[in-house]
Design a protein around this motif. Structure first.
Motif, mmCIF file in Angstrom:
data_model
loop_
_atom_site.group_PDB
_atom_site.id
_atom_site.type_symbol
_atom_site.label_atom_id
_atom_site.label_comp_id
_atom_site.label_asym_id
_atom_site.label_seq_id
_atom_site.Cartn_x
_atom_site.Cartn_y
_atom_site.Cartn_z
ATOM 1 N N SER A 6 0.489 -12.826 6.656
ATOM 2 C CA SER A 6 -0.233 -11.589 6.324
ATOM 3 C C SER A 6 0.305 -10.368 7.061
ATOM 4 C CB SER A 6 -1.739 -11.710 6.582
ATOM 5 O OG SER A 6 -2.064 -11.567 7.954
ATOM 6 N N LYS A 7 1.343 -10.521 7.882
ATOM 7 C CA LYS A 7 1.923 -9.392 8.599
ATOM 8 C C LYS A 7 3.080 -8.787 7.804
ATOM 9 C CE LYS A 7 -0.673 -10.190 12.239
ATOM 10 N NZ LYS A 7 -1.805 -9.294 12.580
ATOM 11 N N THR A 8 3.283 -7.485 7.994
ATOM 12 C CA THR A 8 4.413 -6.786 7.391
ATOM 13 C C THR A 8 5.313 -6.255 8.497
ATOM 14 O OG1 THR A 8 3.238 -6.151 5.382
ATOM 15 C CG2 THR A 8 5.135 -4.802 6.009
ATOM 16 N N ALA A 9 6.612 -6.508 8.359
ATOM 17 C CA ALA A 9 7.571 -6.099 9.384
ATOM 18 C C ALA A 9 8.660 -5.221 8.789
ATOM 19 C CB ALA A 9 8.211 -7.325 10.031
ATOM 20 N N VAL A 33 8.916 -8.807 4.840
ATOM 21 C CA VAL A 33 9.949 -8.110 5.596
ATOM 22 C C VAL A 33 10.583 -6.991 4.777
ATOM 23 C CG1 VAL A 33 12.110 -8.344 6.874
ATOM 24 C CG2 VAL A 33 10.436 -10.211 6.905
ATOM 25 N N VAL A 34 10.691 -5.830 5.403
ATOM 26 C CA VAL A 34 11.423 -4.701 4.846
ATOM 27 C C VAL A 34 12.776 -4.669 5.526
ATOM 28 C CG1 VAL A 34 11.482 -2.206 4.533
ATOM 29 C CG2 VAL A 34 9.296 -3.434 4.399
ATOM 30 N N VAL A 35 13.817 -4.981 4.761
ATOM 31 C CA VAL A 35 15.185 -5.051 5.272
ATOM 32 C C VAL A 35 15.831 -3.675 5.097
ATOM 33 C CG1 VAL A 35 17.417 -6.198 5.096
ATOM 34 C CG2 VAL A 35 15.307 -7.479 4.588
ATOM 35 N N ASN A 36 15.968 -2.952 6.185
ATOM 36 C CA ASN A 36 16.585 -1.622 6.124
ATOM 37 C C ASN A 36 18.097 -1.725 6.234
ATOM 38 O OD1 ASN A 36 17.569 0.515 8.602
ATOM 39 N ND2 ASN A 36 17.028 1.377 6.608
ATOM 40 N N TYR A 37 18.782 -0.864 5.509
ATOM 41 C CA TYR A 37 20.229 -0.746 5.624
ATOM 42 C C TYR A 37 20.589 0.724 5.484
ATOM 43 C CZ TYR A 37 20.459 -0.012 0.558
ATOM 44 O OH TYR A 37 20.303 0.512 -0.698
ATOM 45 N N ALA A 38 21.763 1.100 6.004
ATOM 46 C CA ALA A 38 22.240 2.470 5.882
ATOM 47 C C ALA A 38 23.209 2.621 4.718
ATOM 48 C CB ALA A 38 22.903 2.923 7.180
ATOM 49 N N ARG A 39 24.180 1.693 4.605
ATOM 50 C CA ARG A 39 25.216 1.827 3.576
ATOM 51 C C ARG A 39 25.471 0.547 2.780
ATOM 52 N NH1 ARG A 39 26.543 4.778 7.845
ATOM 53 N NH2 ARG A 39 27.433 2.983 8.908
ATOM 54 N N ASP A 76 6.980 4.830 4.355
ATOM 55 C CA ASP A 76 6.304 5.101 3.078
ATOM 56 C C ASP A 76 6.499 3.953 2.102
ATOM 57 O OD1 ASP A 76 5.459 7.591 3.980
ATOM 58 O OD2 ASP A 76 7.072 8.693 2.959
ATOM 59 N N VAL A 77 7.741 3.512 1.947
ATOM 60 C CA VAL A 77 8.035 2.440 0.995
ATOM 61 C C VAL A 77 7.400 1.129 1.457
ATOM 62 C CG1 VAL A 77 9.866 1.079 -0.079
ATOM 63 C CG2 VAL A 77 10.175 3.542 0.250
ATOM 64 N N ALA A 78 7.461 0.854 2.739
ATOM 65 C CA ALA A 78 6.847 -0.373 3.256
ATOM 66 C C ALA A 78 5.352 -0.407 2.951
ATOM 67 C CB ALA A 78 7.081 -0.480 4.758
ATOM 68 N N GLU A 79 4.686 0.709 3.161
ATOM 69 C CA GLU A 79 3.242 0.772 2.899
ATOM 70 C C GLU A 79 2.943 0.654 1.412
ATOM 71 O OE1 GLU A 79 2.125 3.598 6.755
ATOM 72 O OE2 GLU A 79 2.280 4.470 4.749
ATOM 73 N N GLN A 80 3.755 1.264 0.569
ATOM 74 C CA GLN A 80 3.543 1.184 -0.873
ATOM 75 C C GLN A 80 3.707 -0.244 -1.387
ATOM 76 O OE1 GLN A 80 6.454 3.987 -2.309
ATOM 77 N NE2 GLN A 80 5.397 5.734 -1.387
ATOM 78 N N PHE A 82 3.810 -3.268 0.600
ATOM 79 C CA PHE A 82 3.166 -4.369 1.313
ATOM 80 C C PHE A 82 1.888 -3.980 2.052
ATOM 81 C CE2 PHE A 82 7.701 -6.106 1.728
ATOM 82 C CZ PHE A 82 7.557 -6.949 0.623
ATOM 83 N N GLY A 83 1.515 -2.699 2.053
ATOM 84 C CA GLY A 83 0.342 -2.282 2.814
ATOM 85 C C GLY A 83 0.716 -1.886 4.230
ATOM 86 N N GLN A 84 -0.269 -1.882 5.102
ATOM 87 C CA GLN A 84 -0.051 -1.369 6.455
ATOM 88 C C GLN A 84 1.017 -2.174 7.190
ATOM 89 O OE1 GLN A 84 -3.577 -1.037 8.914
ATOM 90 N NE2 GLN A 84 -2.695 0.743 9.926
ATOM 91 N N VAL A 85 1.824 -1.495 7.957
ATOM 92 C CA VAL A 85 2.894 -2.128 8.722
ATOM 93 C C VAL A 85 2.341 -2.635 10.048
ATOM 94 C CG1 VAL A 85 5.146 -1.776 9.814
ATOM 95 C CG2 VAL A 85 4.606 -0.635 7.643
ATOM 96 N N ASP A 86 2.722 -3.862 10.399
ATOM 97 C CA ASP A 86 2.249 -4.493 11.637
ATOM 98 C C ASP A 86 3.330 -4.588 12.703
ATOM 99 O OD1 ASP A 86 -0.479 -5.680 10.607
ATOM 100 O OD2 ASP A 86 1.013 -6.246 9.102
#
Length: 246
Positions: A6-9, A33-39, A76-80, A82-86
C-alpha cells in the motif's frame, strides 16, 4: 514479503545501476514504484517491465532533478497515478573525477545541480507532500570520509547531502517522517566502472575489508529496511554500505 504493501515510492535516477535495484527491491516488498529517469527512457521502461513481470506496479516518469519544476511534476504524476507518496529515494547523481585545479565552472555547476540541488528539490517537495510516517532516503558516498584525489567536487556534493539529511530529519520528526542517507562504497555500476581505469578499480576493491567491490544488489535491501517499519527508529543517520572500506 509485503513490508511496503500500500506504499508509494519515488526513486530518482531509477533506470540504471543502484537506482534500478532499489526500484525492484521496493516493488518486491510491495511498494508501487515511480521509476524516474532523465534521458534513458528505454532503460526505465525495462525496469518497469521487470517489476510488472514479477507482479508489482510501477510507472516511469521523465524528470531532470536539477530543475525544480521537473521535481514538482514527478510528485504530481506519482500522486495522479498512485495517490499520496510515502517514500522518496533521492538516488539520482553524477560523478566527477578531476582535481579541483582543472575543474571548470560548468563541471562544478553540473555536479552541484544534480547531486545537491536535485536532493534539495526532492526534500522540499517531500516536506509538504509526503504522507505522515513517510520515509526519505538520500544517497551519499563513502568517499566523503576518505582522502581521495580527484574526488573533491563530488565529495563536496555528498557532504552537503549528508548534512541536509540530518537537518531535514529534525524538521520532519514531528510528523513521524524519518530521513536517512545510505552511503555506498565503490560499486560495480556502469558509472563507476566506465569512469575509472583498471588500476584504480583494483585499488578500491582492495580497500574493502571484505575484499570486493559492492554490487547493486547489496544496496536495495538496505533501502527497503529503512523504508519499512523495521527501520522506523532510525533517523538523521548516514548508513555506510561499503564492505568495510571507510
Amino acid at each position: 514479503m509485503n513490508k511496503l504493501a500500500s506504499k508509494t515510492a519515488i526513486v530518482t535516477g531509477g533506470s540504471r545501476g543502484i537506482g534500478a535495484n532499489i526500484c525492484t527491491s521496493l516493488a518486491a516488498a510491495g511498494a508501487k514504484v515511480v521509476v524516474n529517469y532523465a534521458r534513458n527512457q528505454a532503460a526505465a521502461e525495462e525496469v518497469v517491465s521487470r517489476i510488472e513481470a514479477a507482479g508489482g506496479q510501477a510507472i516511469n516518469v521523465q524528470a531532470d532533478v536539477s530543475l525544480a519544476a521537473d521535481v514538482r511534476k514527478l510528485f504530481d504524476v506519482a500522486e495522479q497515478e498512485f495517490g499520496q507518496v510515502d517514500i522518496l529515494v533521492n538516488n539520482a547523481g553524477v560523478v566527477h573525477y578531476k582535481t579541483i585545479e582543472v575543474t571548470t565552472d560548468e563541471e562544478f555547476d553540473r555536479v552541484m545541480r544534480v547531486n545537491v540541488y536535485g536532493t534539495f528539490y526532492g526534500m522540499r517537495e517531500a516536506a509538504t507532500r509526503l504522507a505522515d510516517g513517510g520515509r526519505v532516503i538520500n544517497l551519499s558516498s563513502s568517499a566523503v570520509r576518505m582522502m581521495l584525489p580527484t574526488y573533491g567536487p563530488y565529495c563536496a556534493t555528498k557532504g552537503a547531502v549528508e548534512q541536509m539529511t540530518r537537518s531535514f530529519a529534525k524538521e520532519m520528526g514531528p510528523r513521524g517522517i524519518t530521513v536517512n542517507a545510505v552511503s555506498p562504497g565503490s560499486t560495480e555500476t556502469e558509472m563507476f566502472l566506465g569512469n575509472n581505469e583498471s588500476e584504480k578499480i583494483e585499488r578500491m576493491r582492495n580497500l574493502a575489508a571484505l575484499g570486493r567491490l559492492g554490487k547493486v544488489e547489496d544496496m536495495g535491501p538496505v533501502v527497503v529496511f529503512l523504508a519499512s517499519e523495521d527501520g522506523g527508529w532510525g533517523t538523521g543517520q548516514v548508513l555506510p554500505v561499503n564492505g568495510g572500506t571507510a
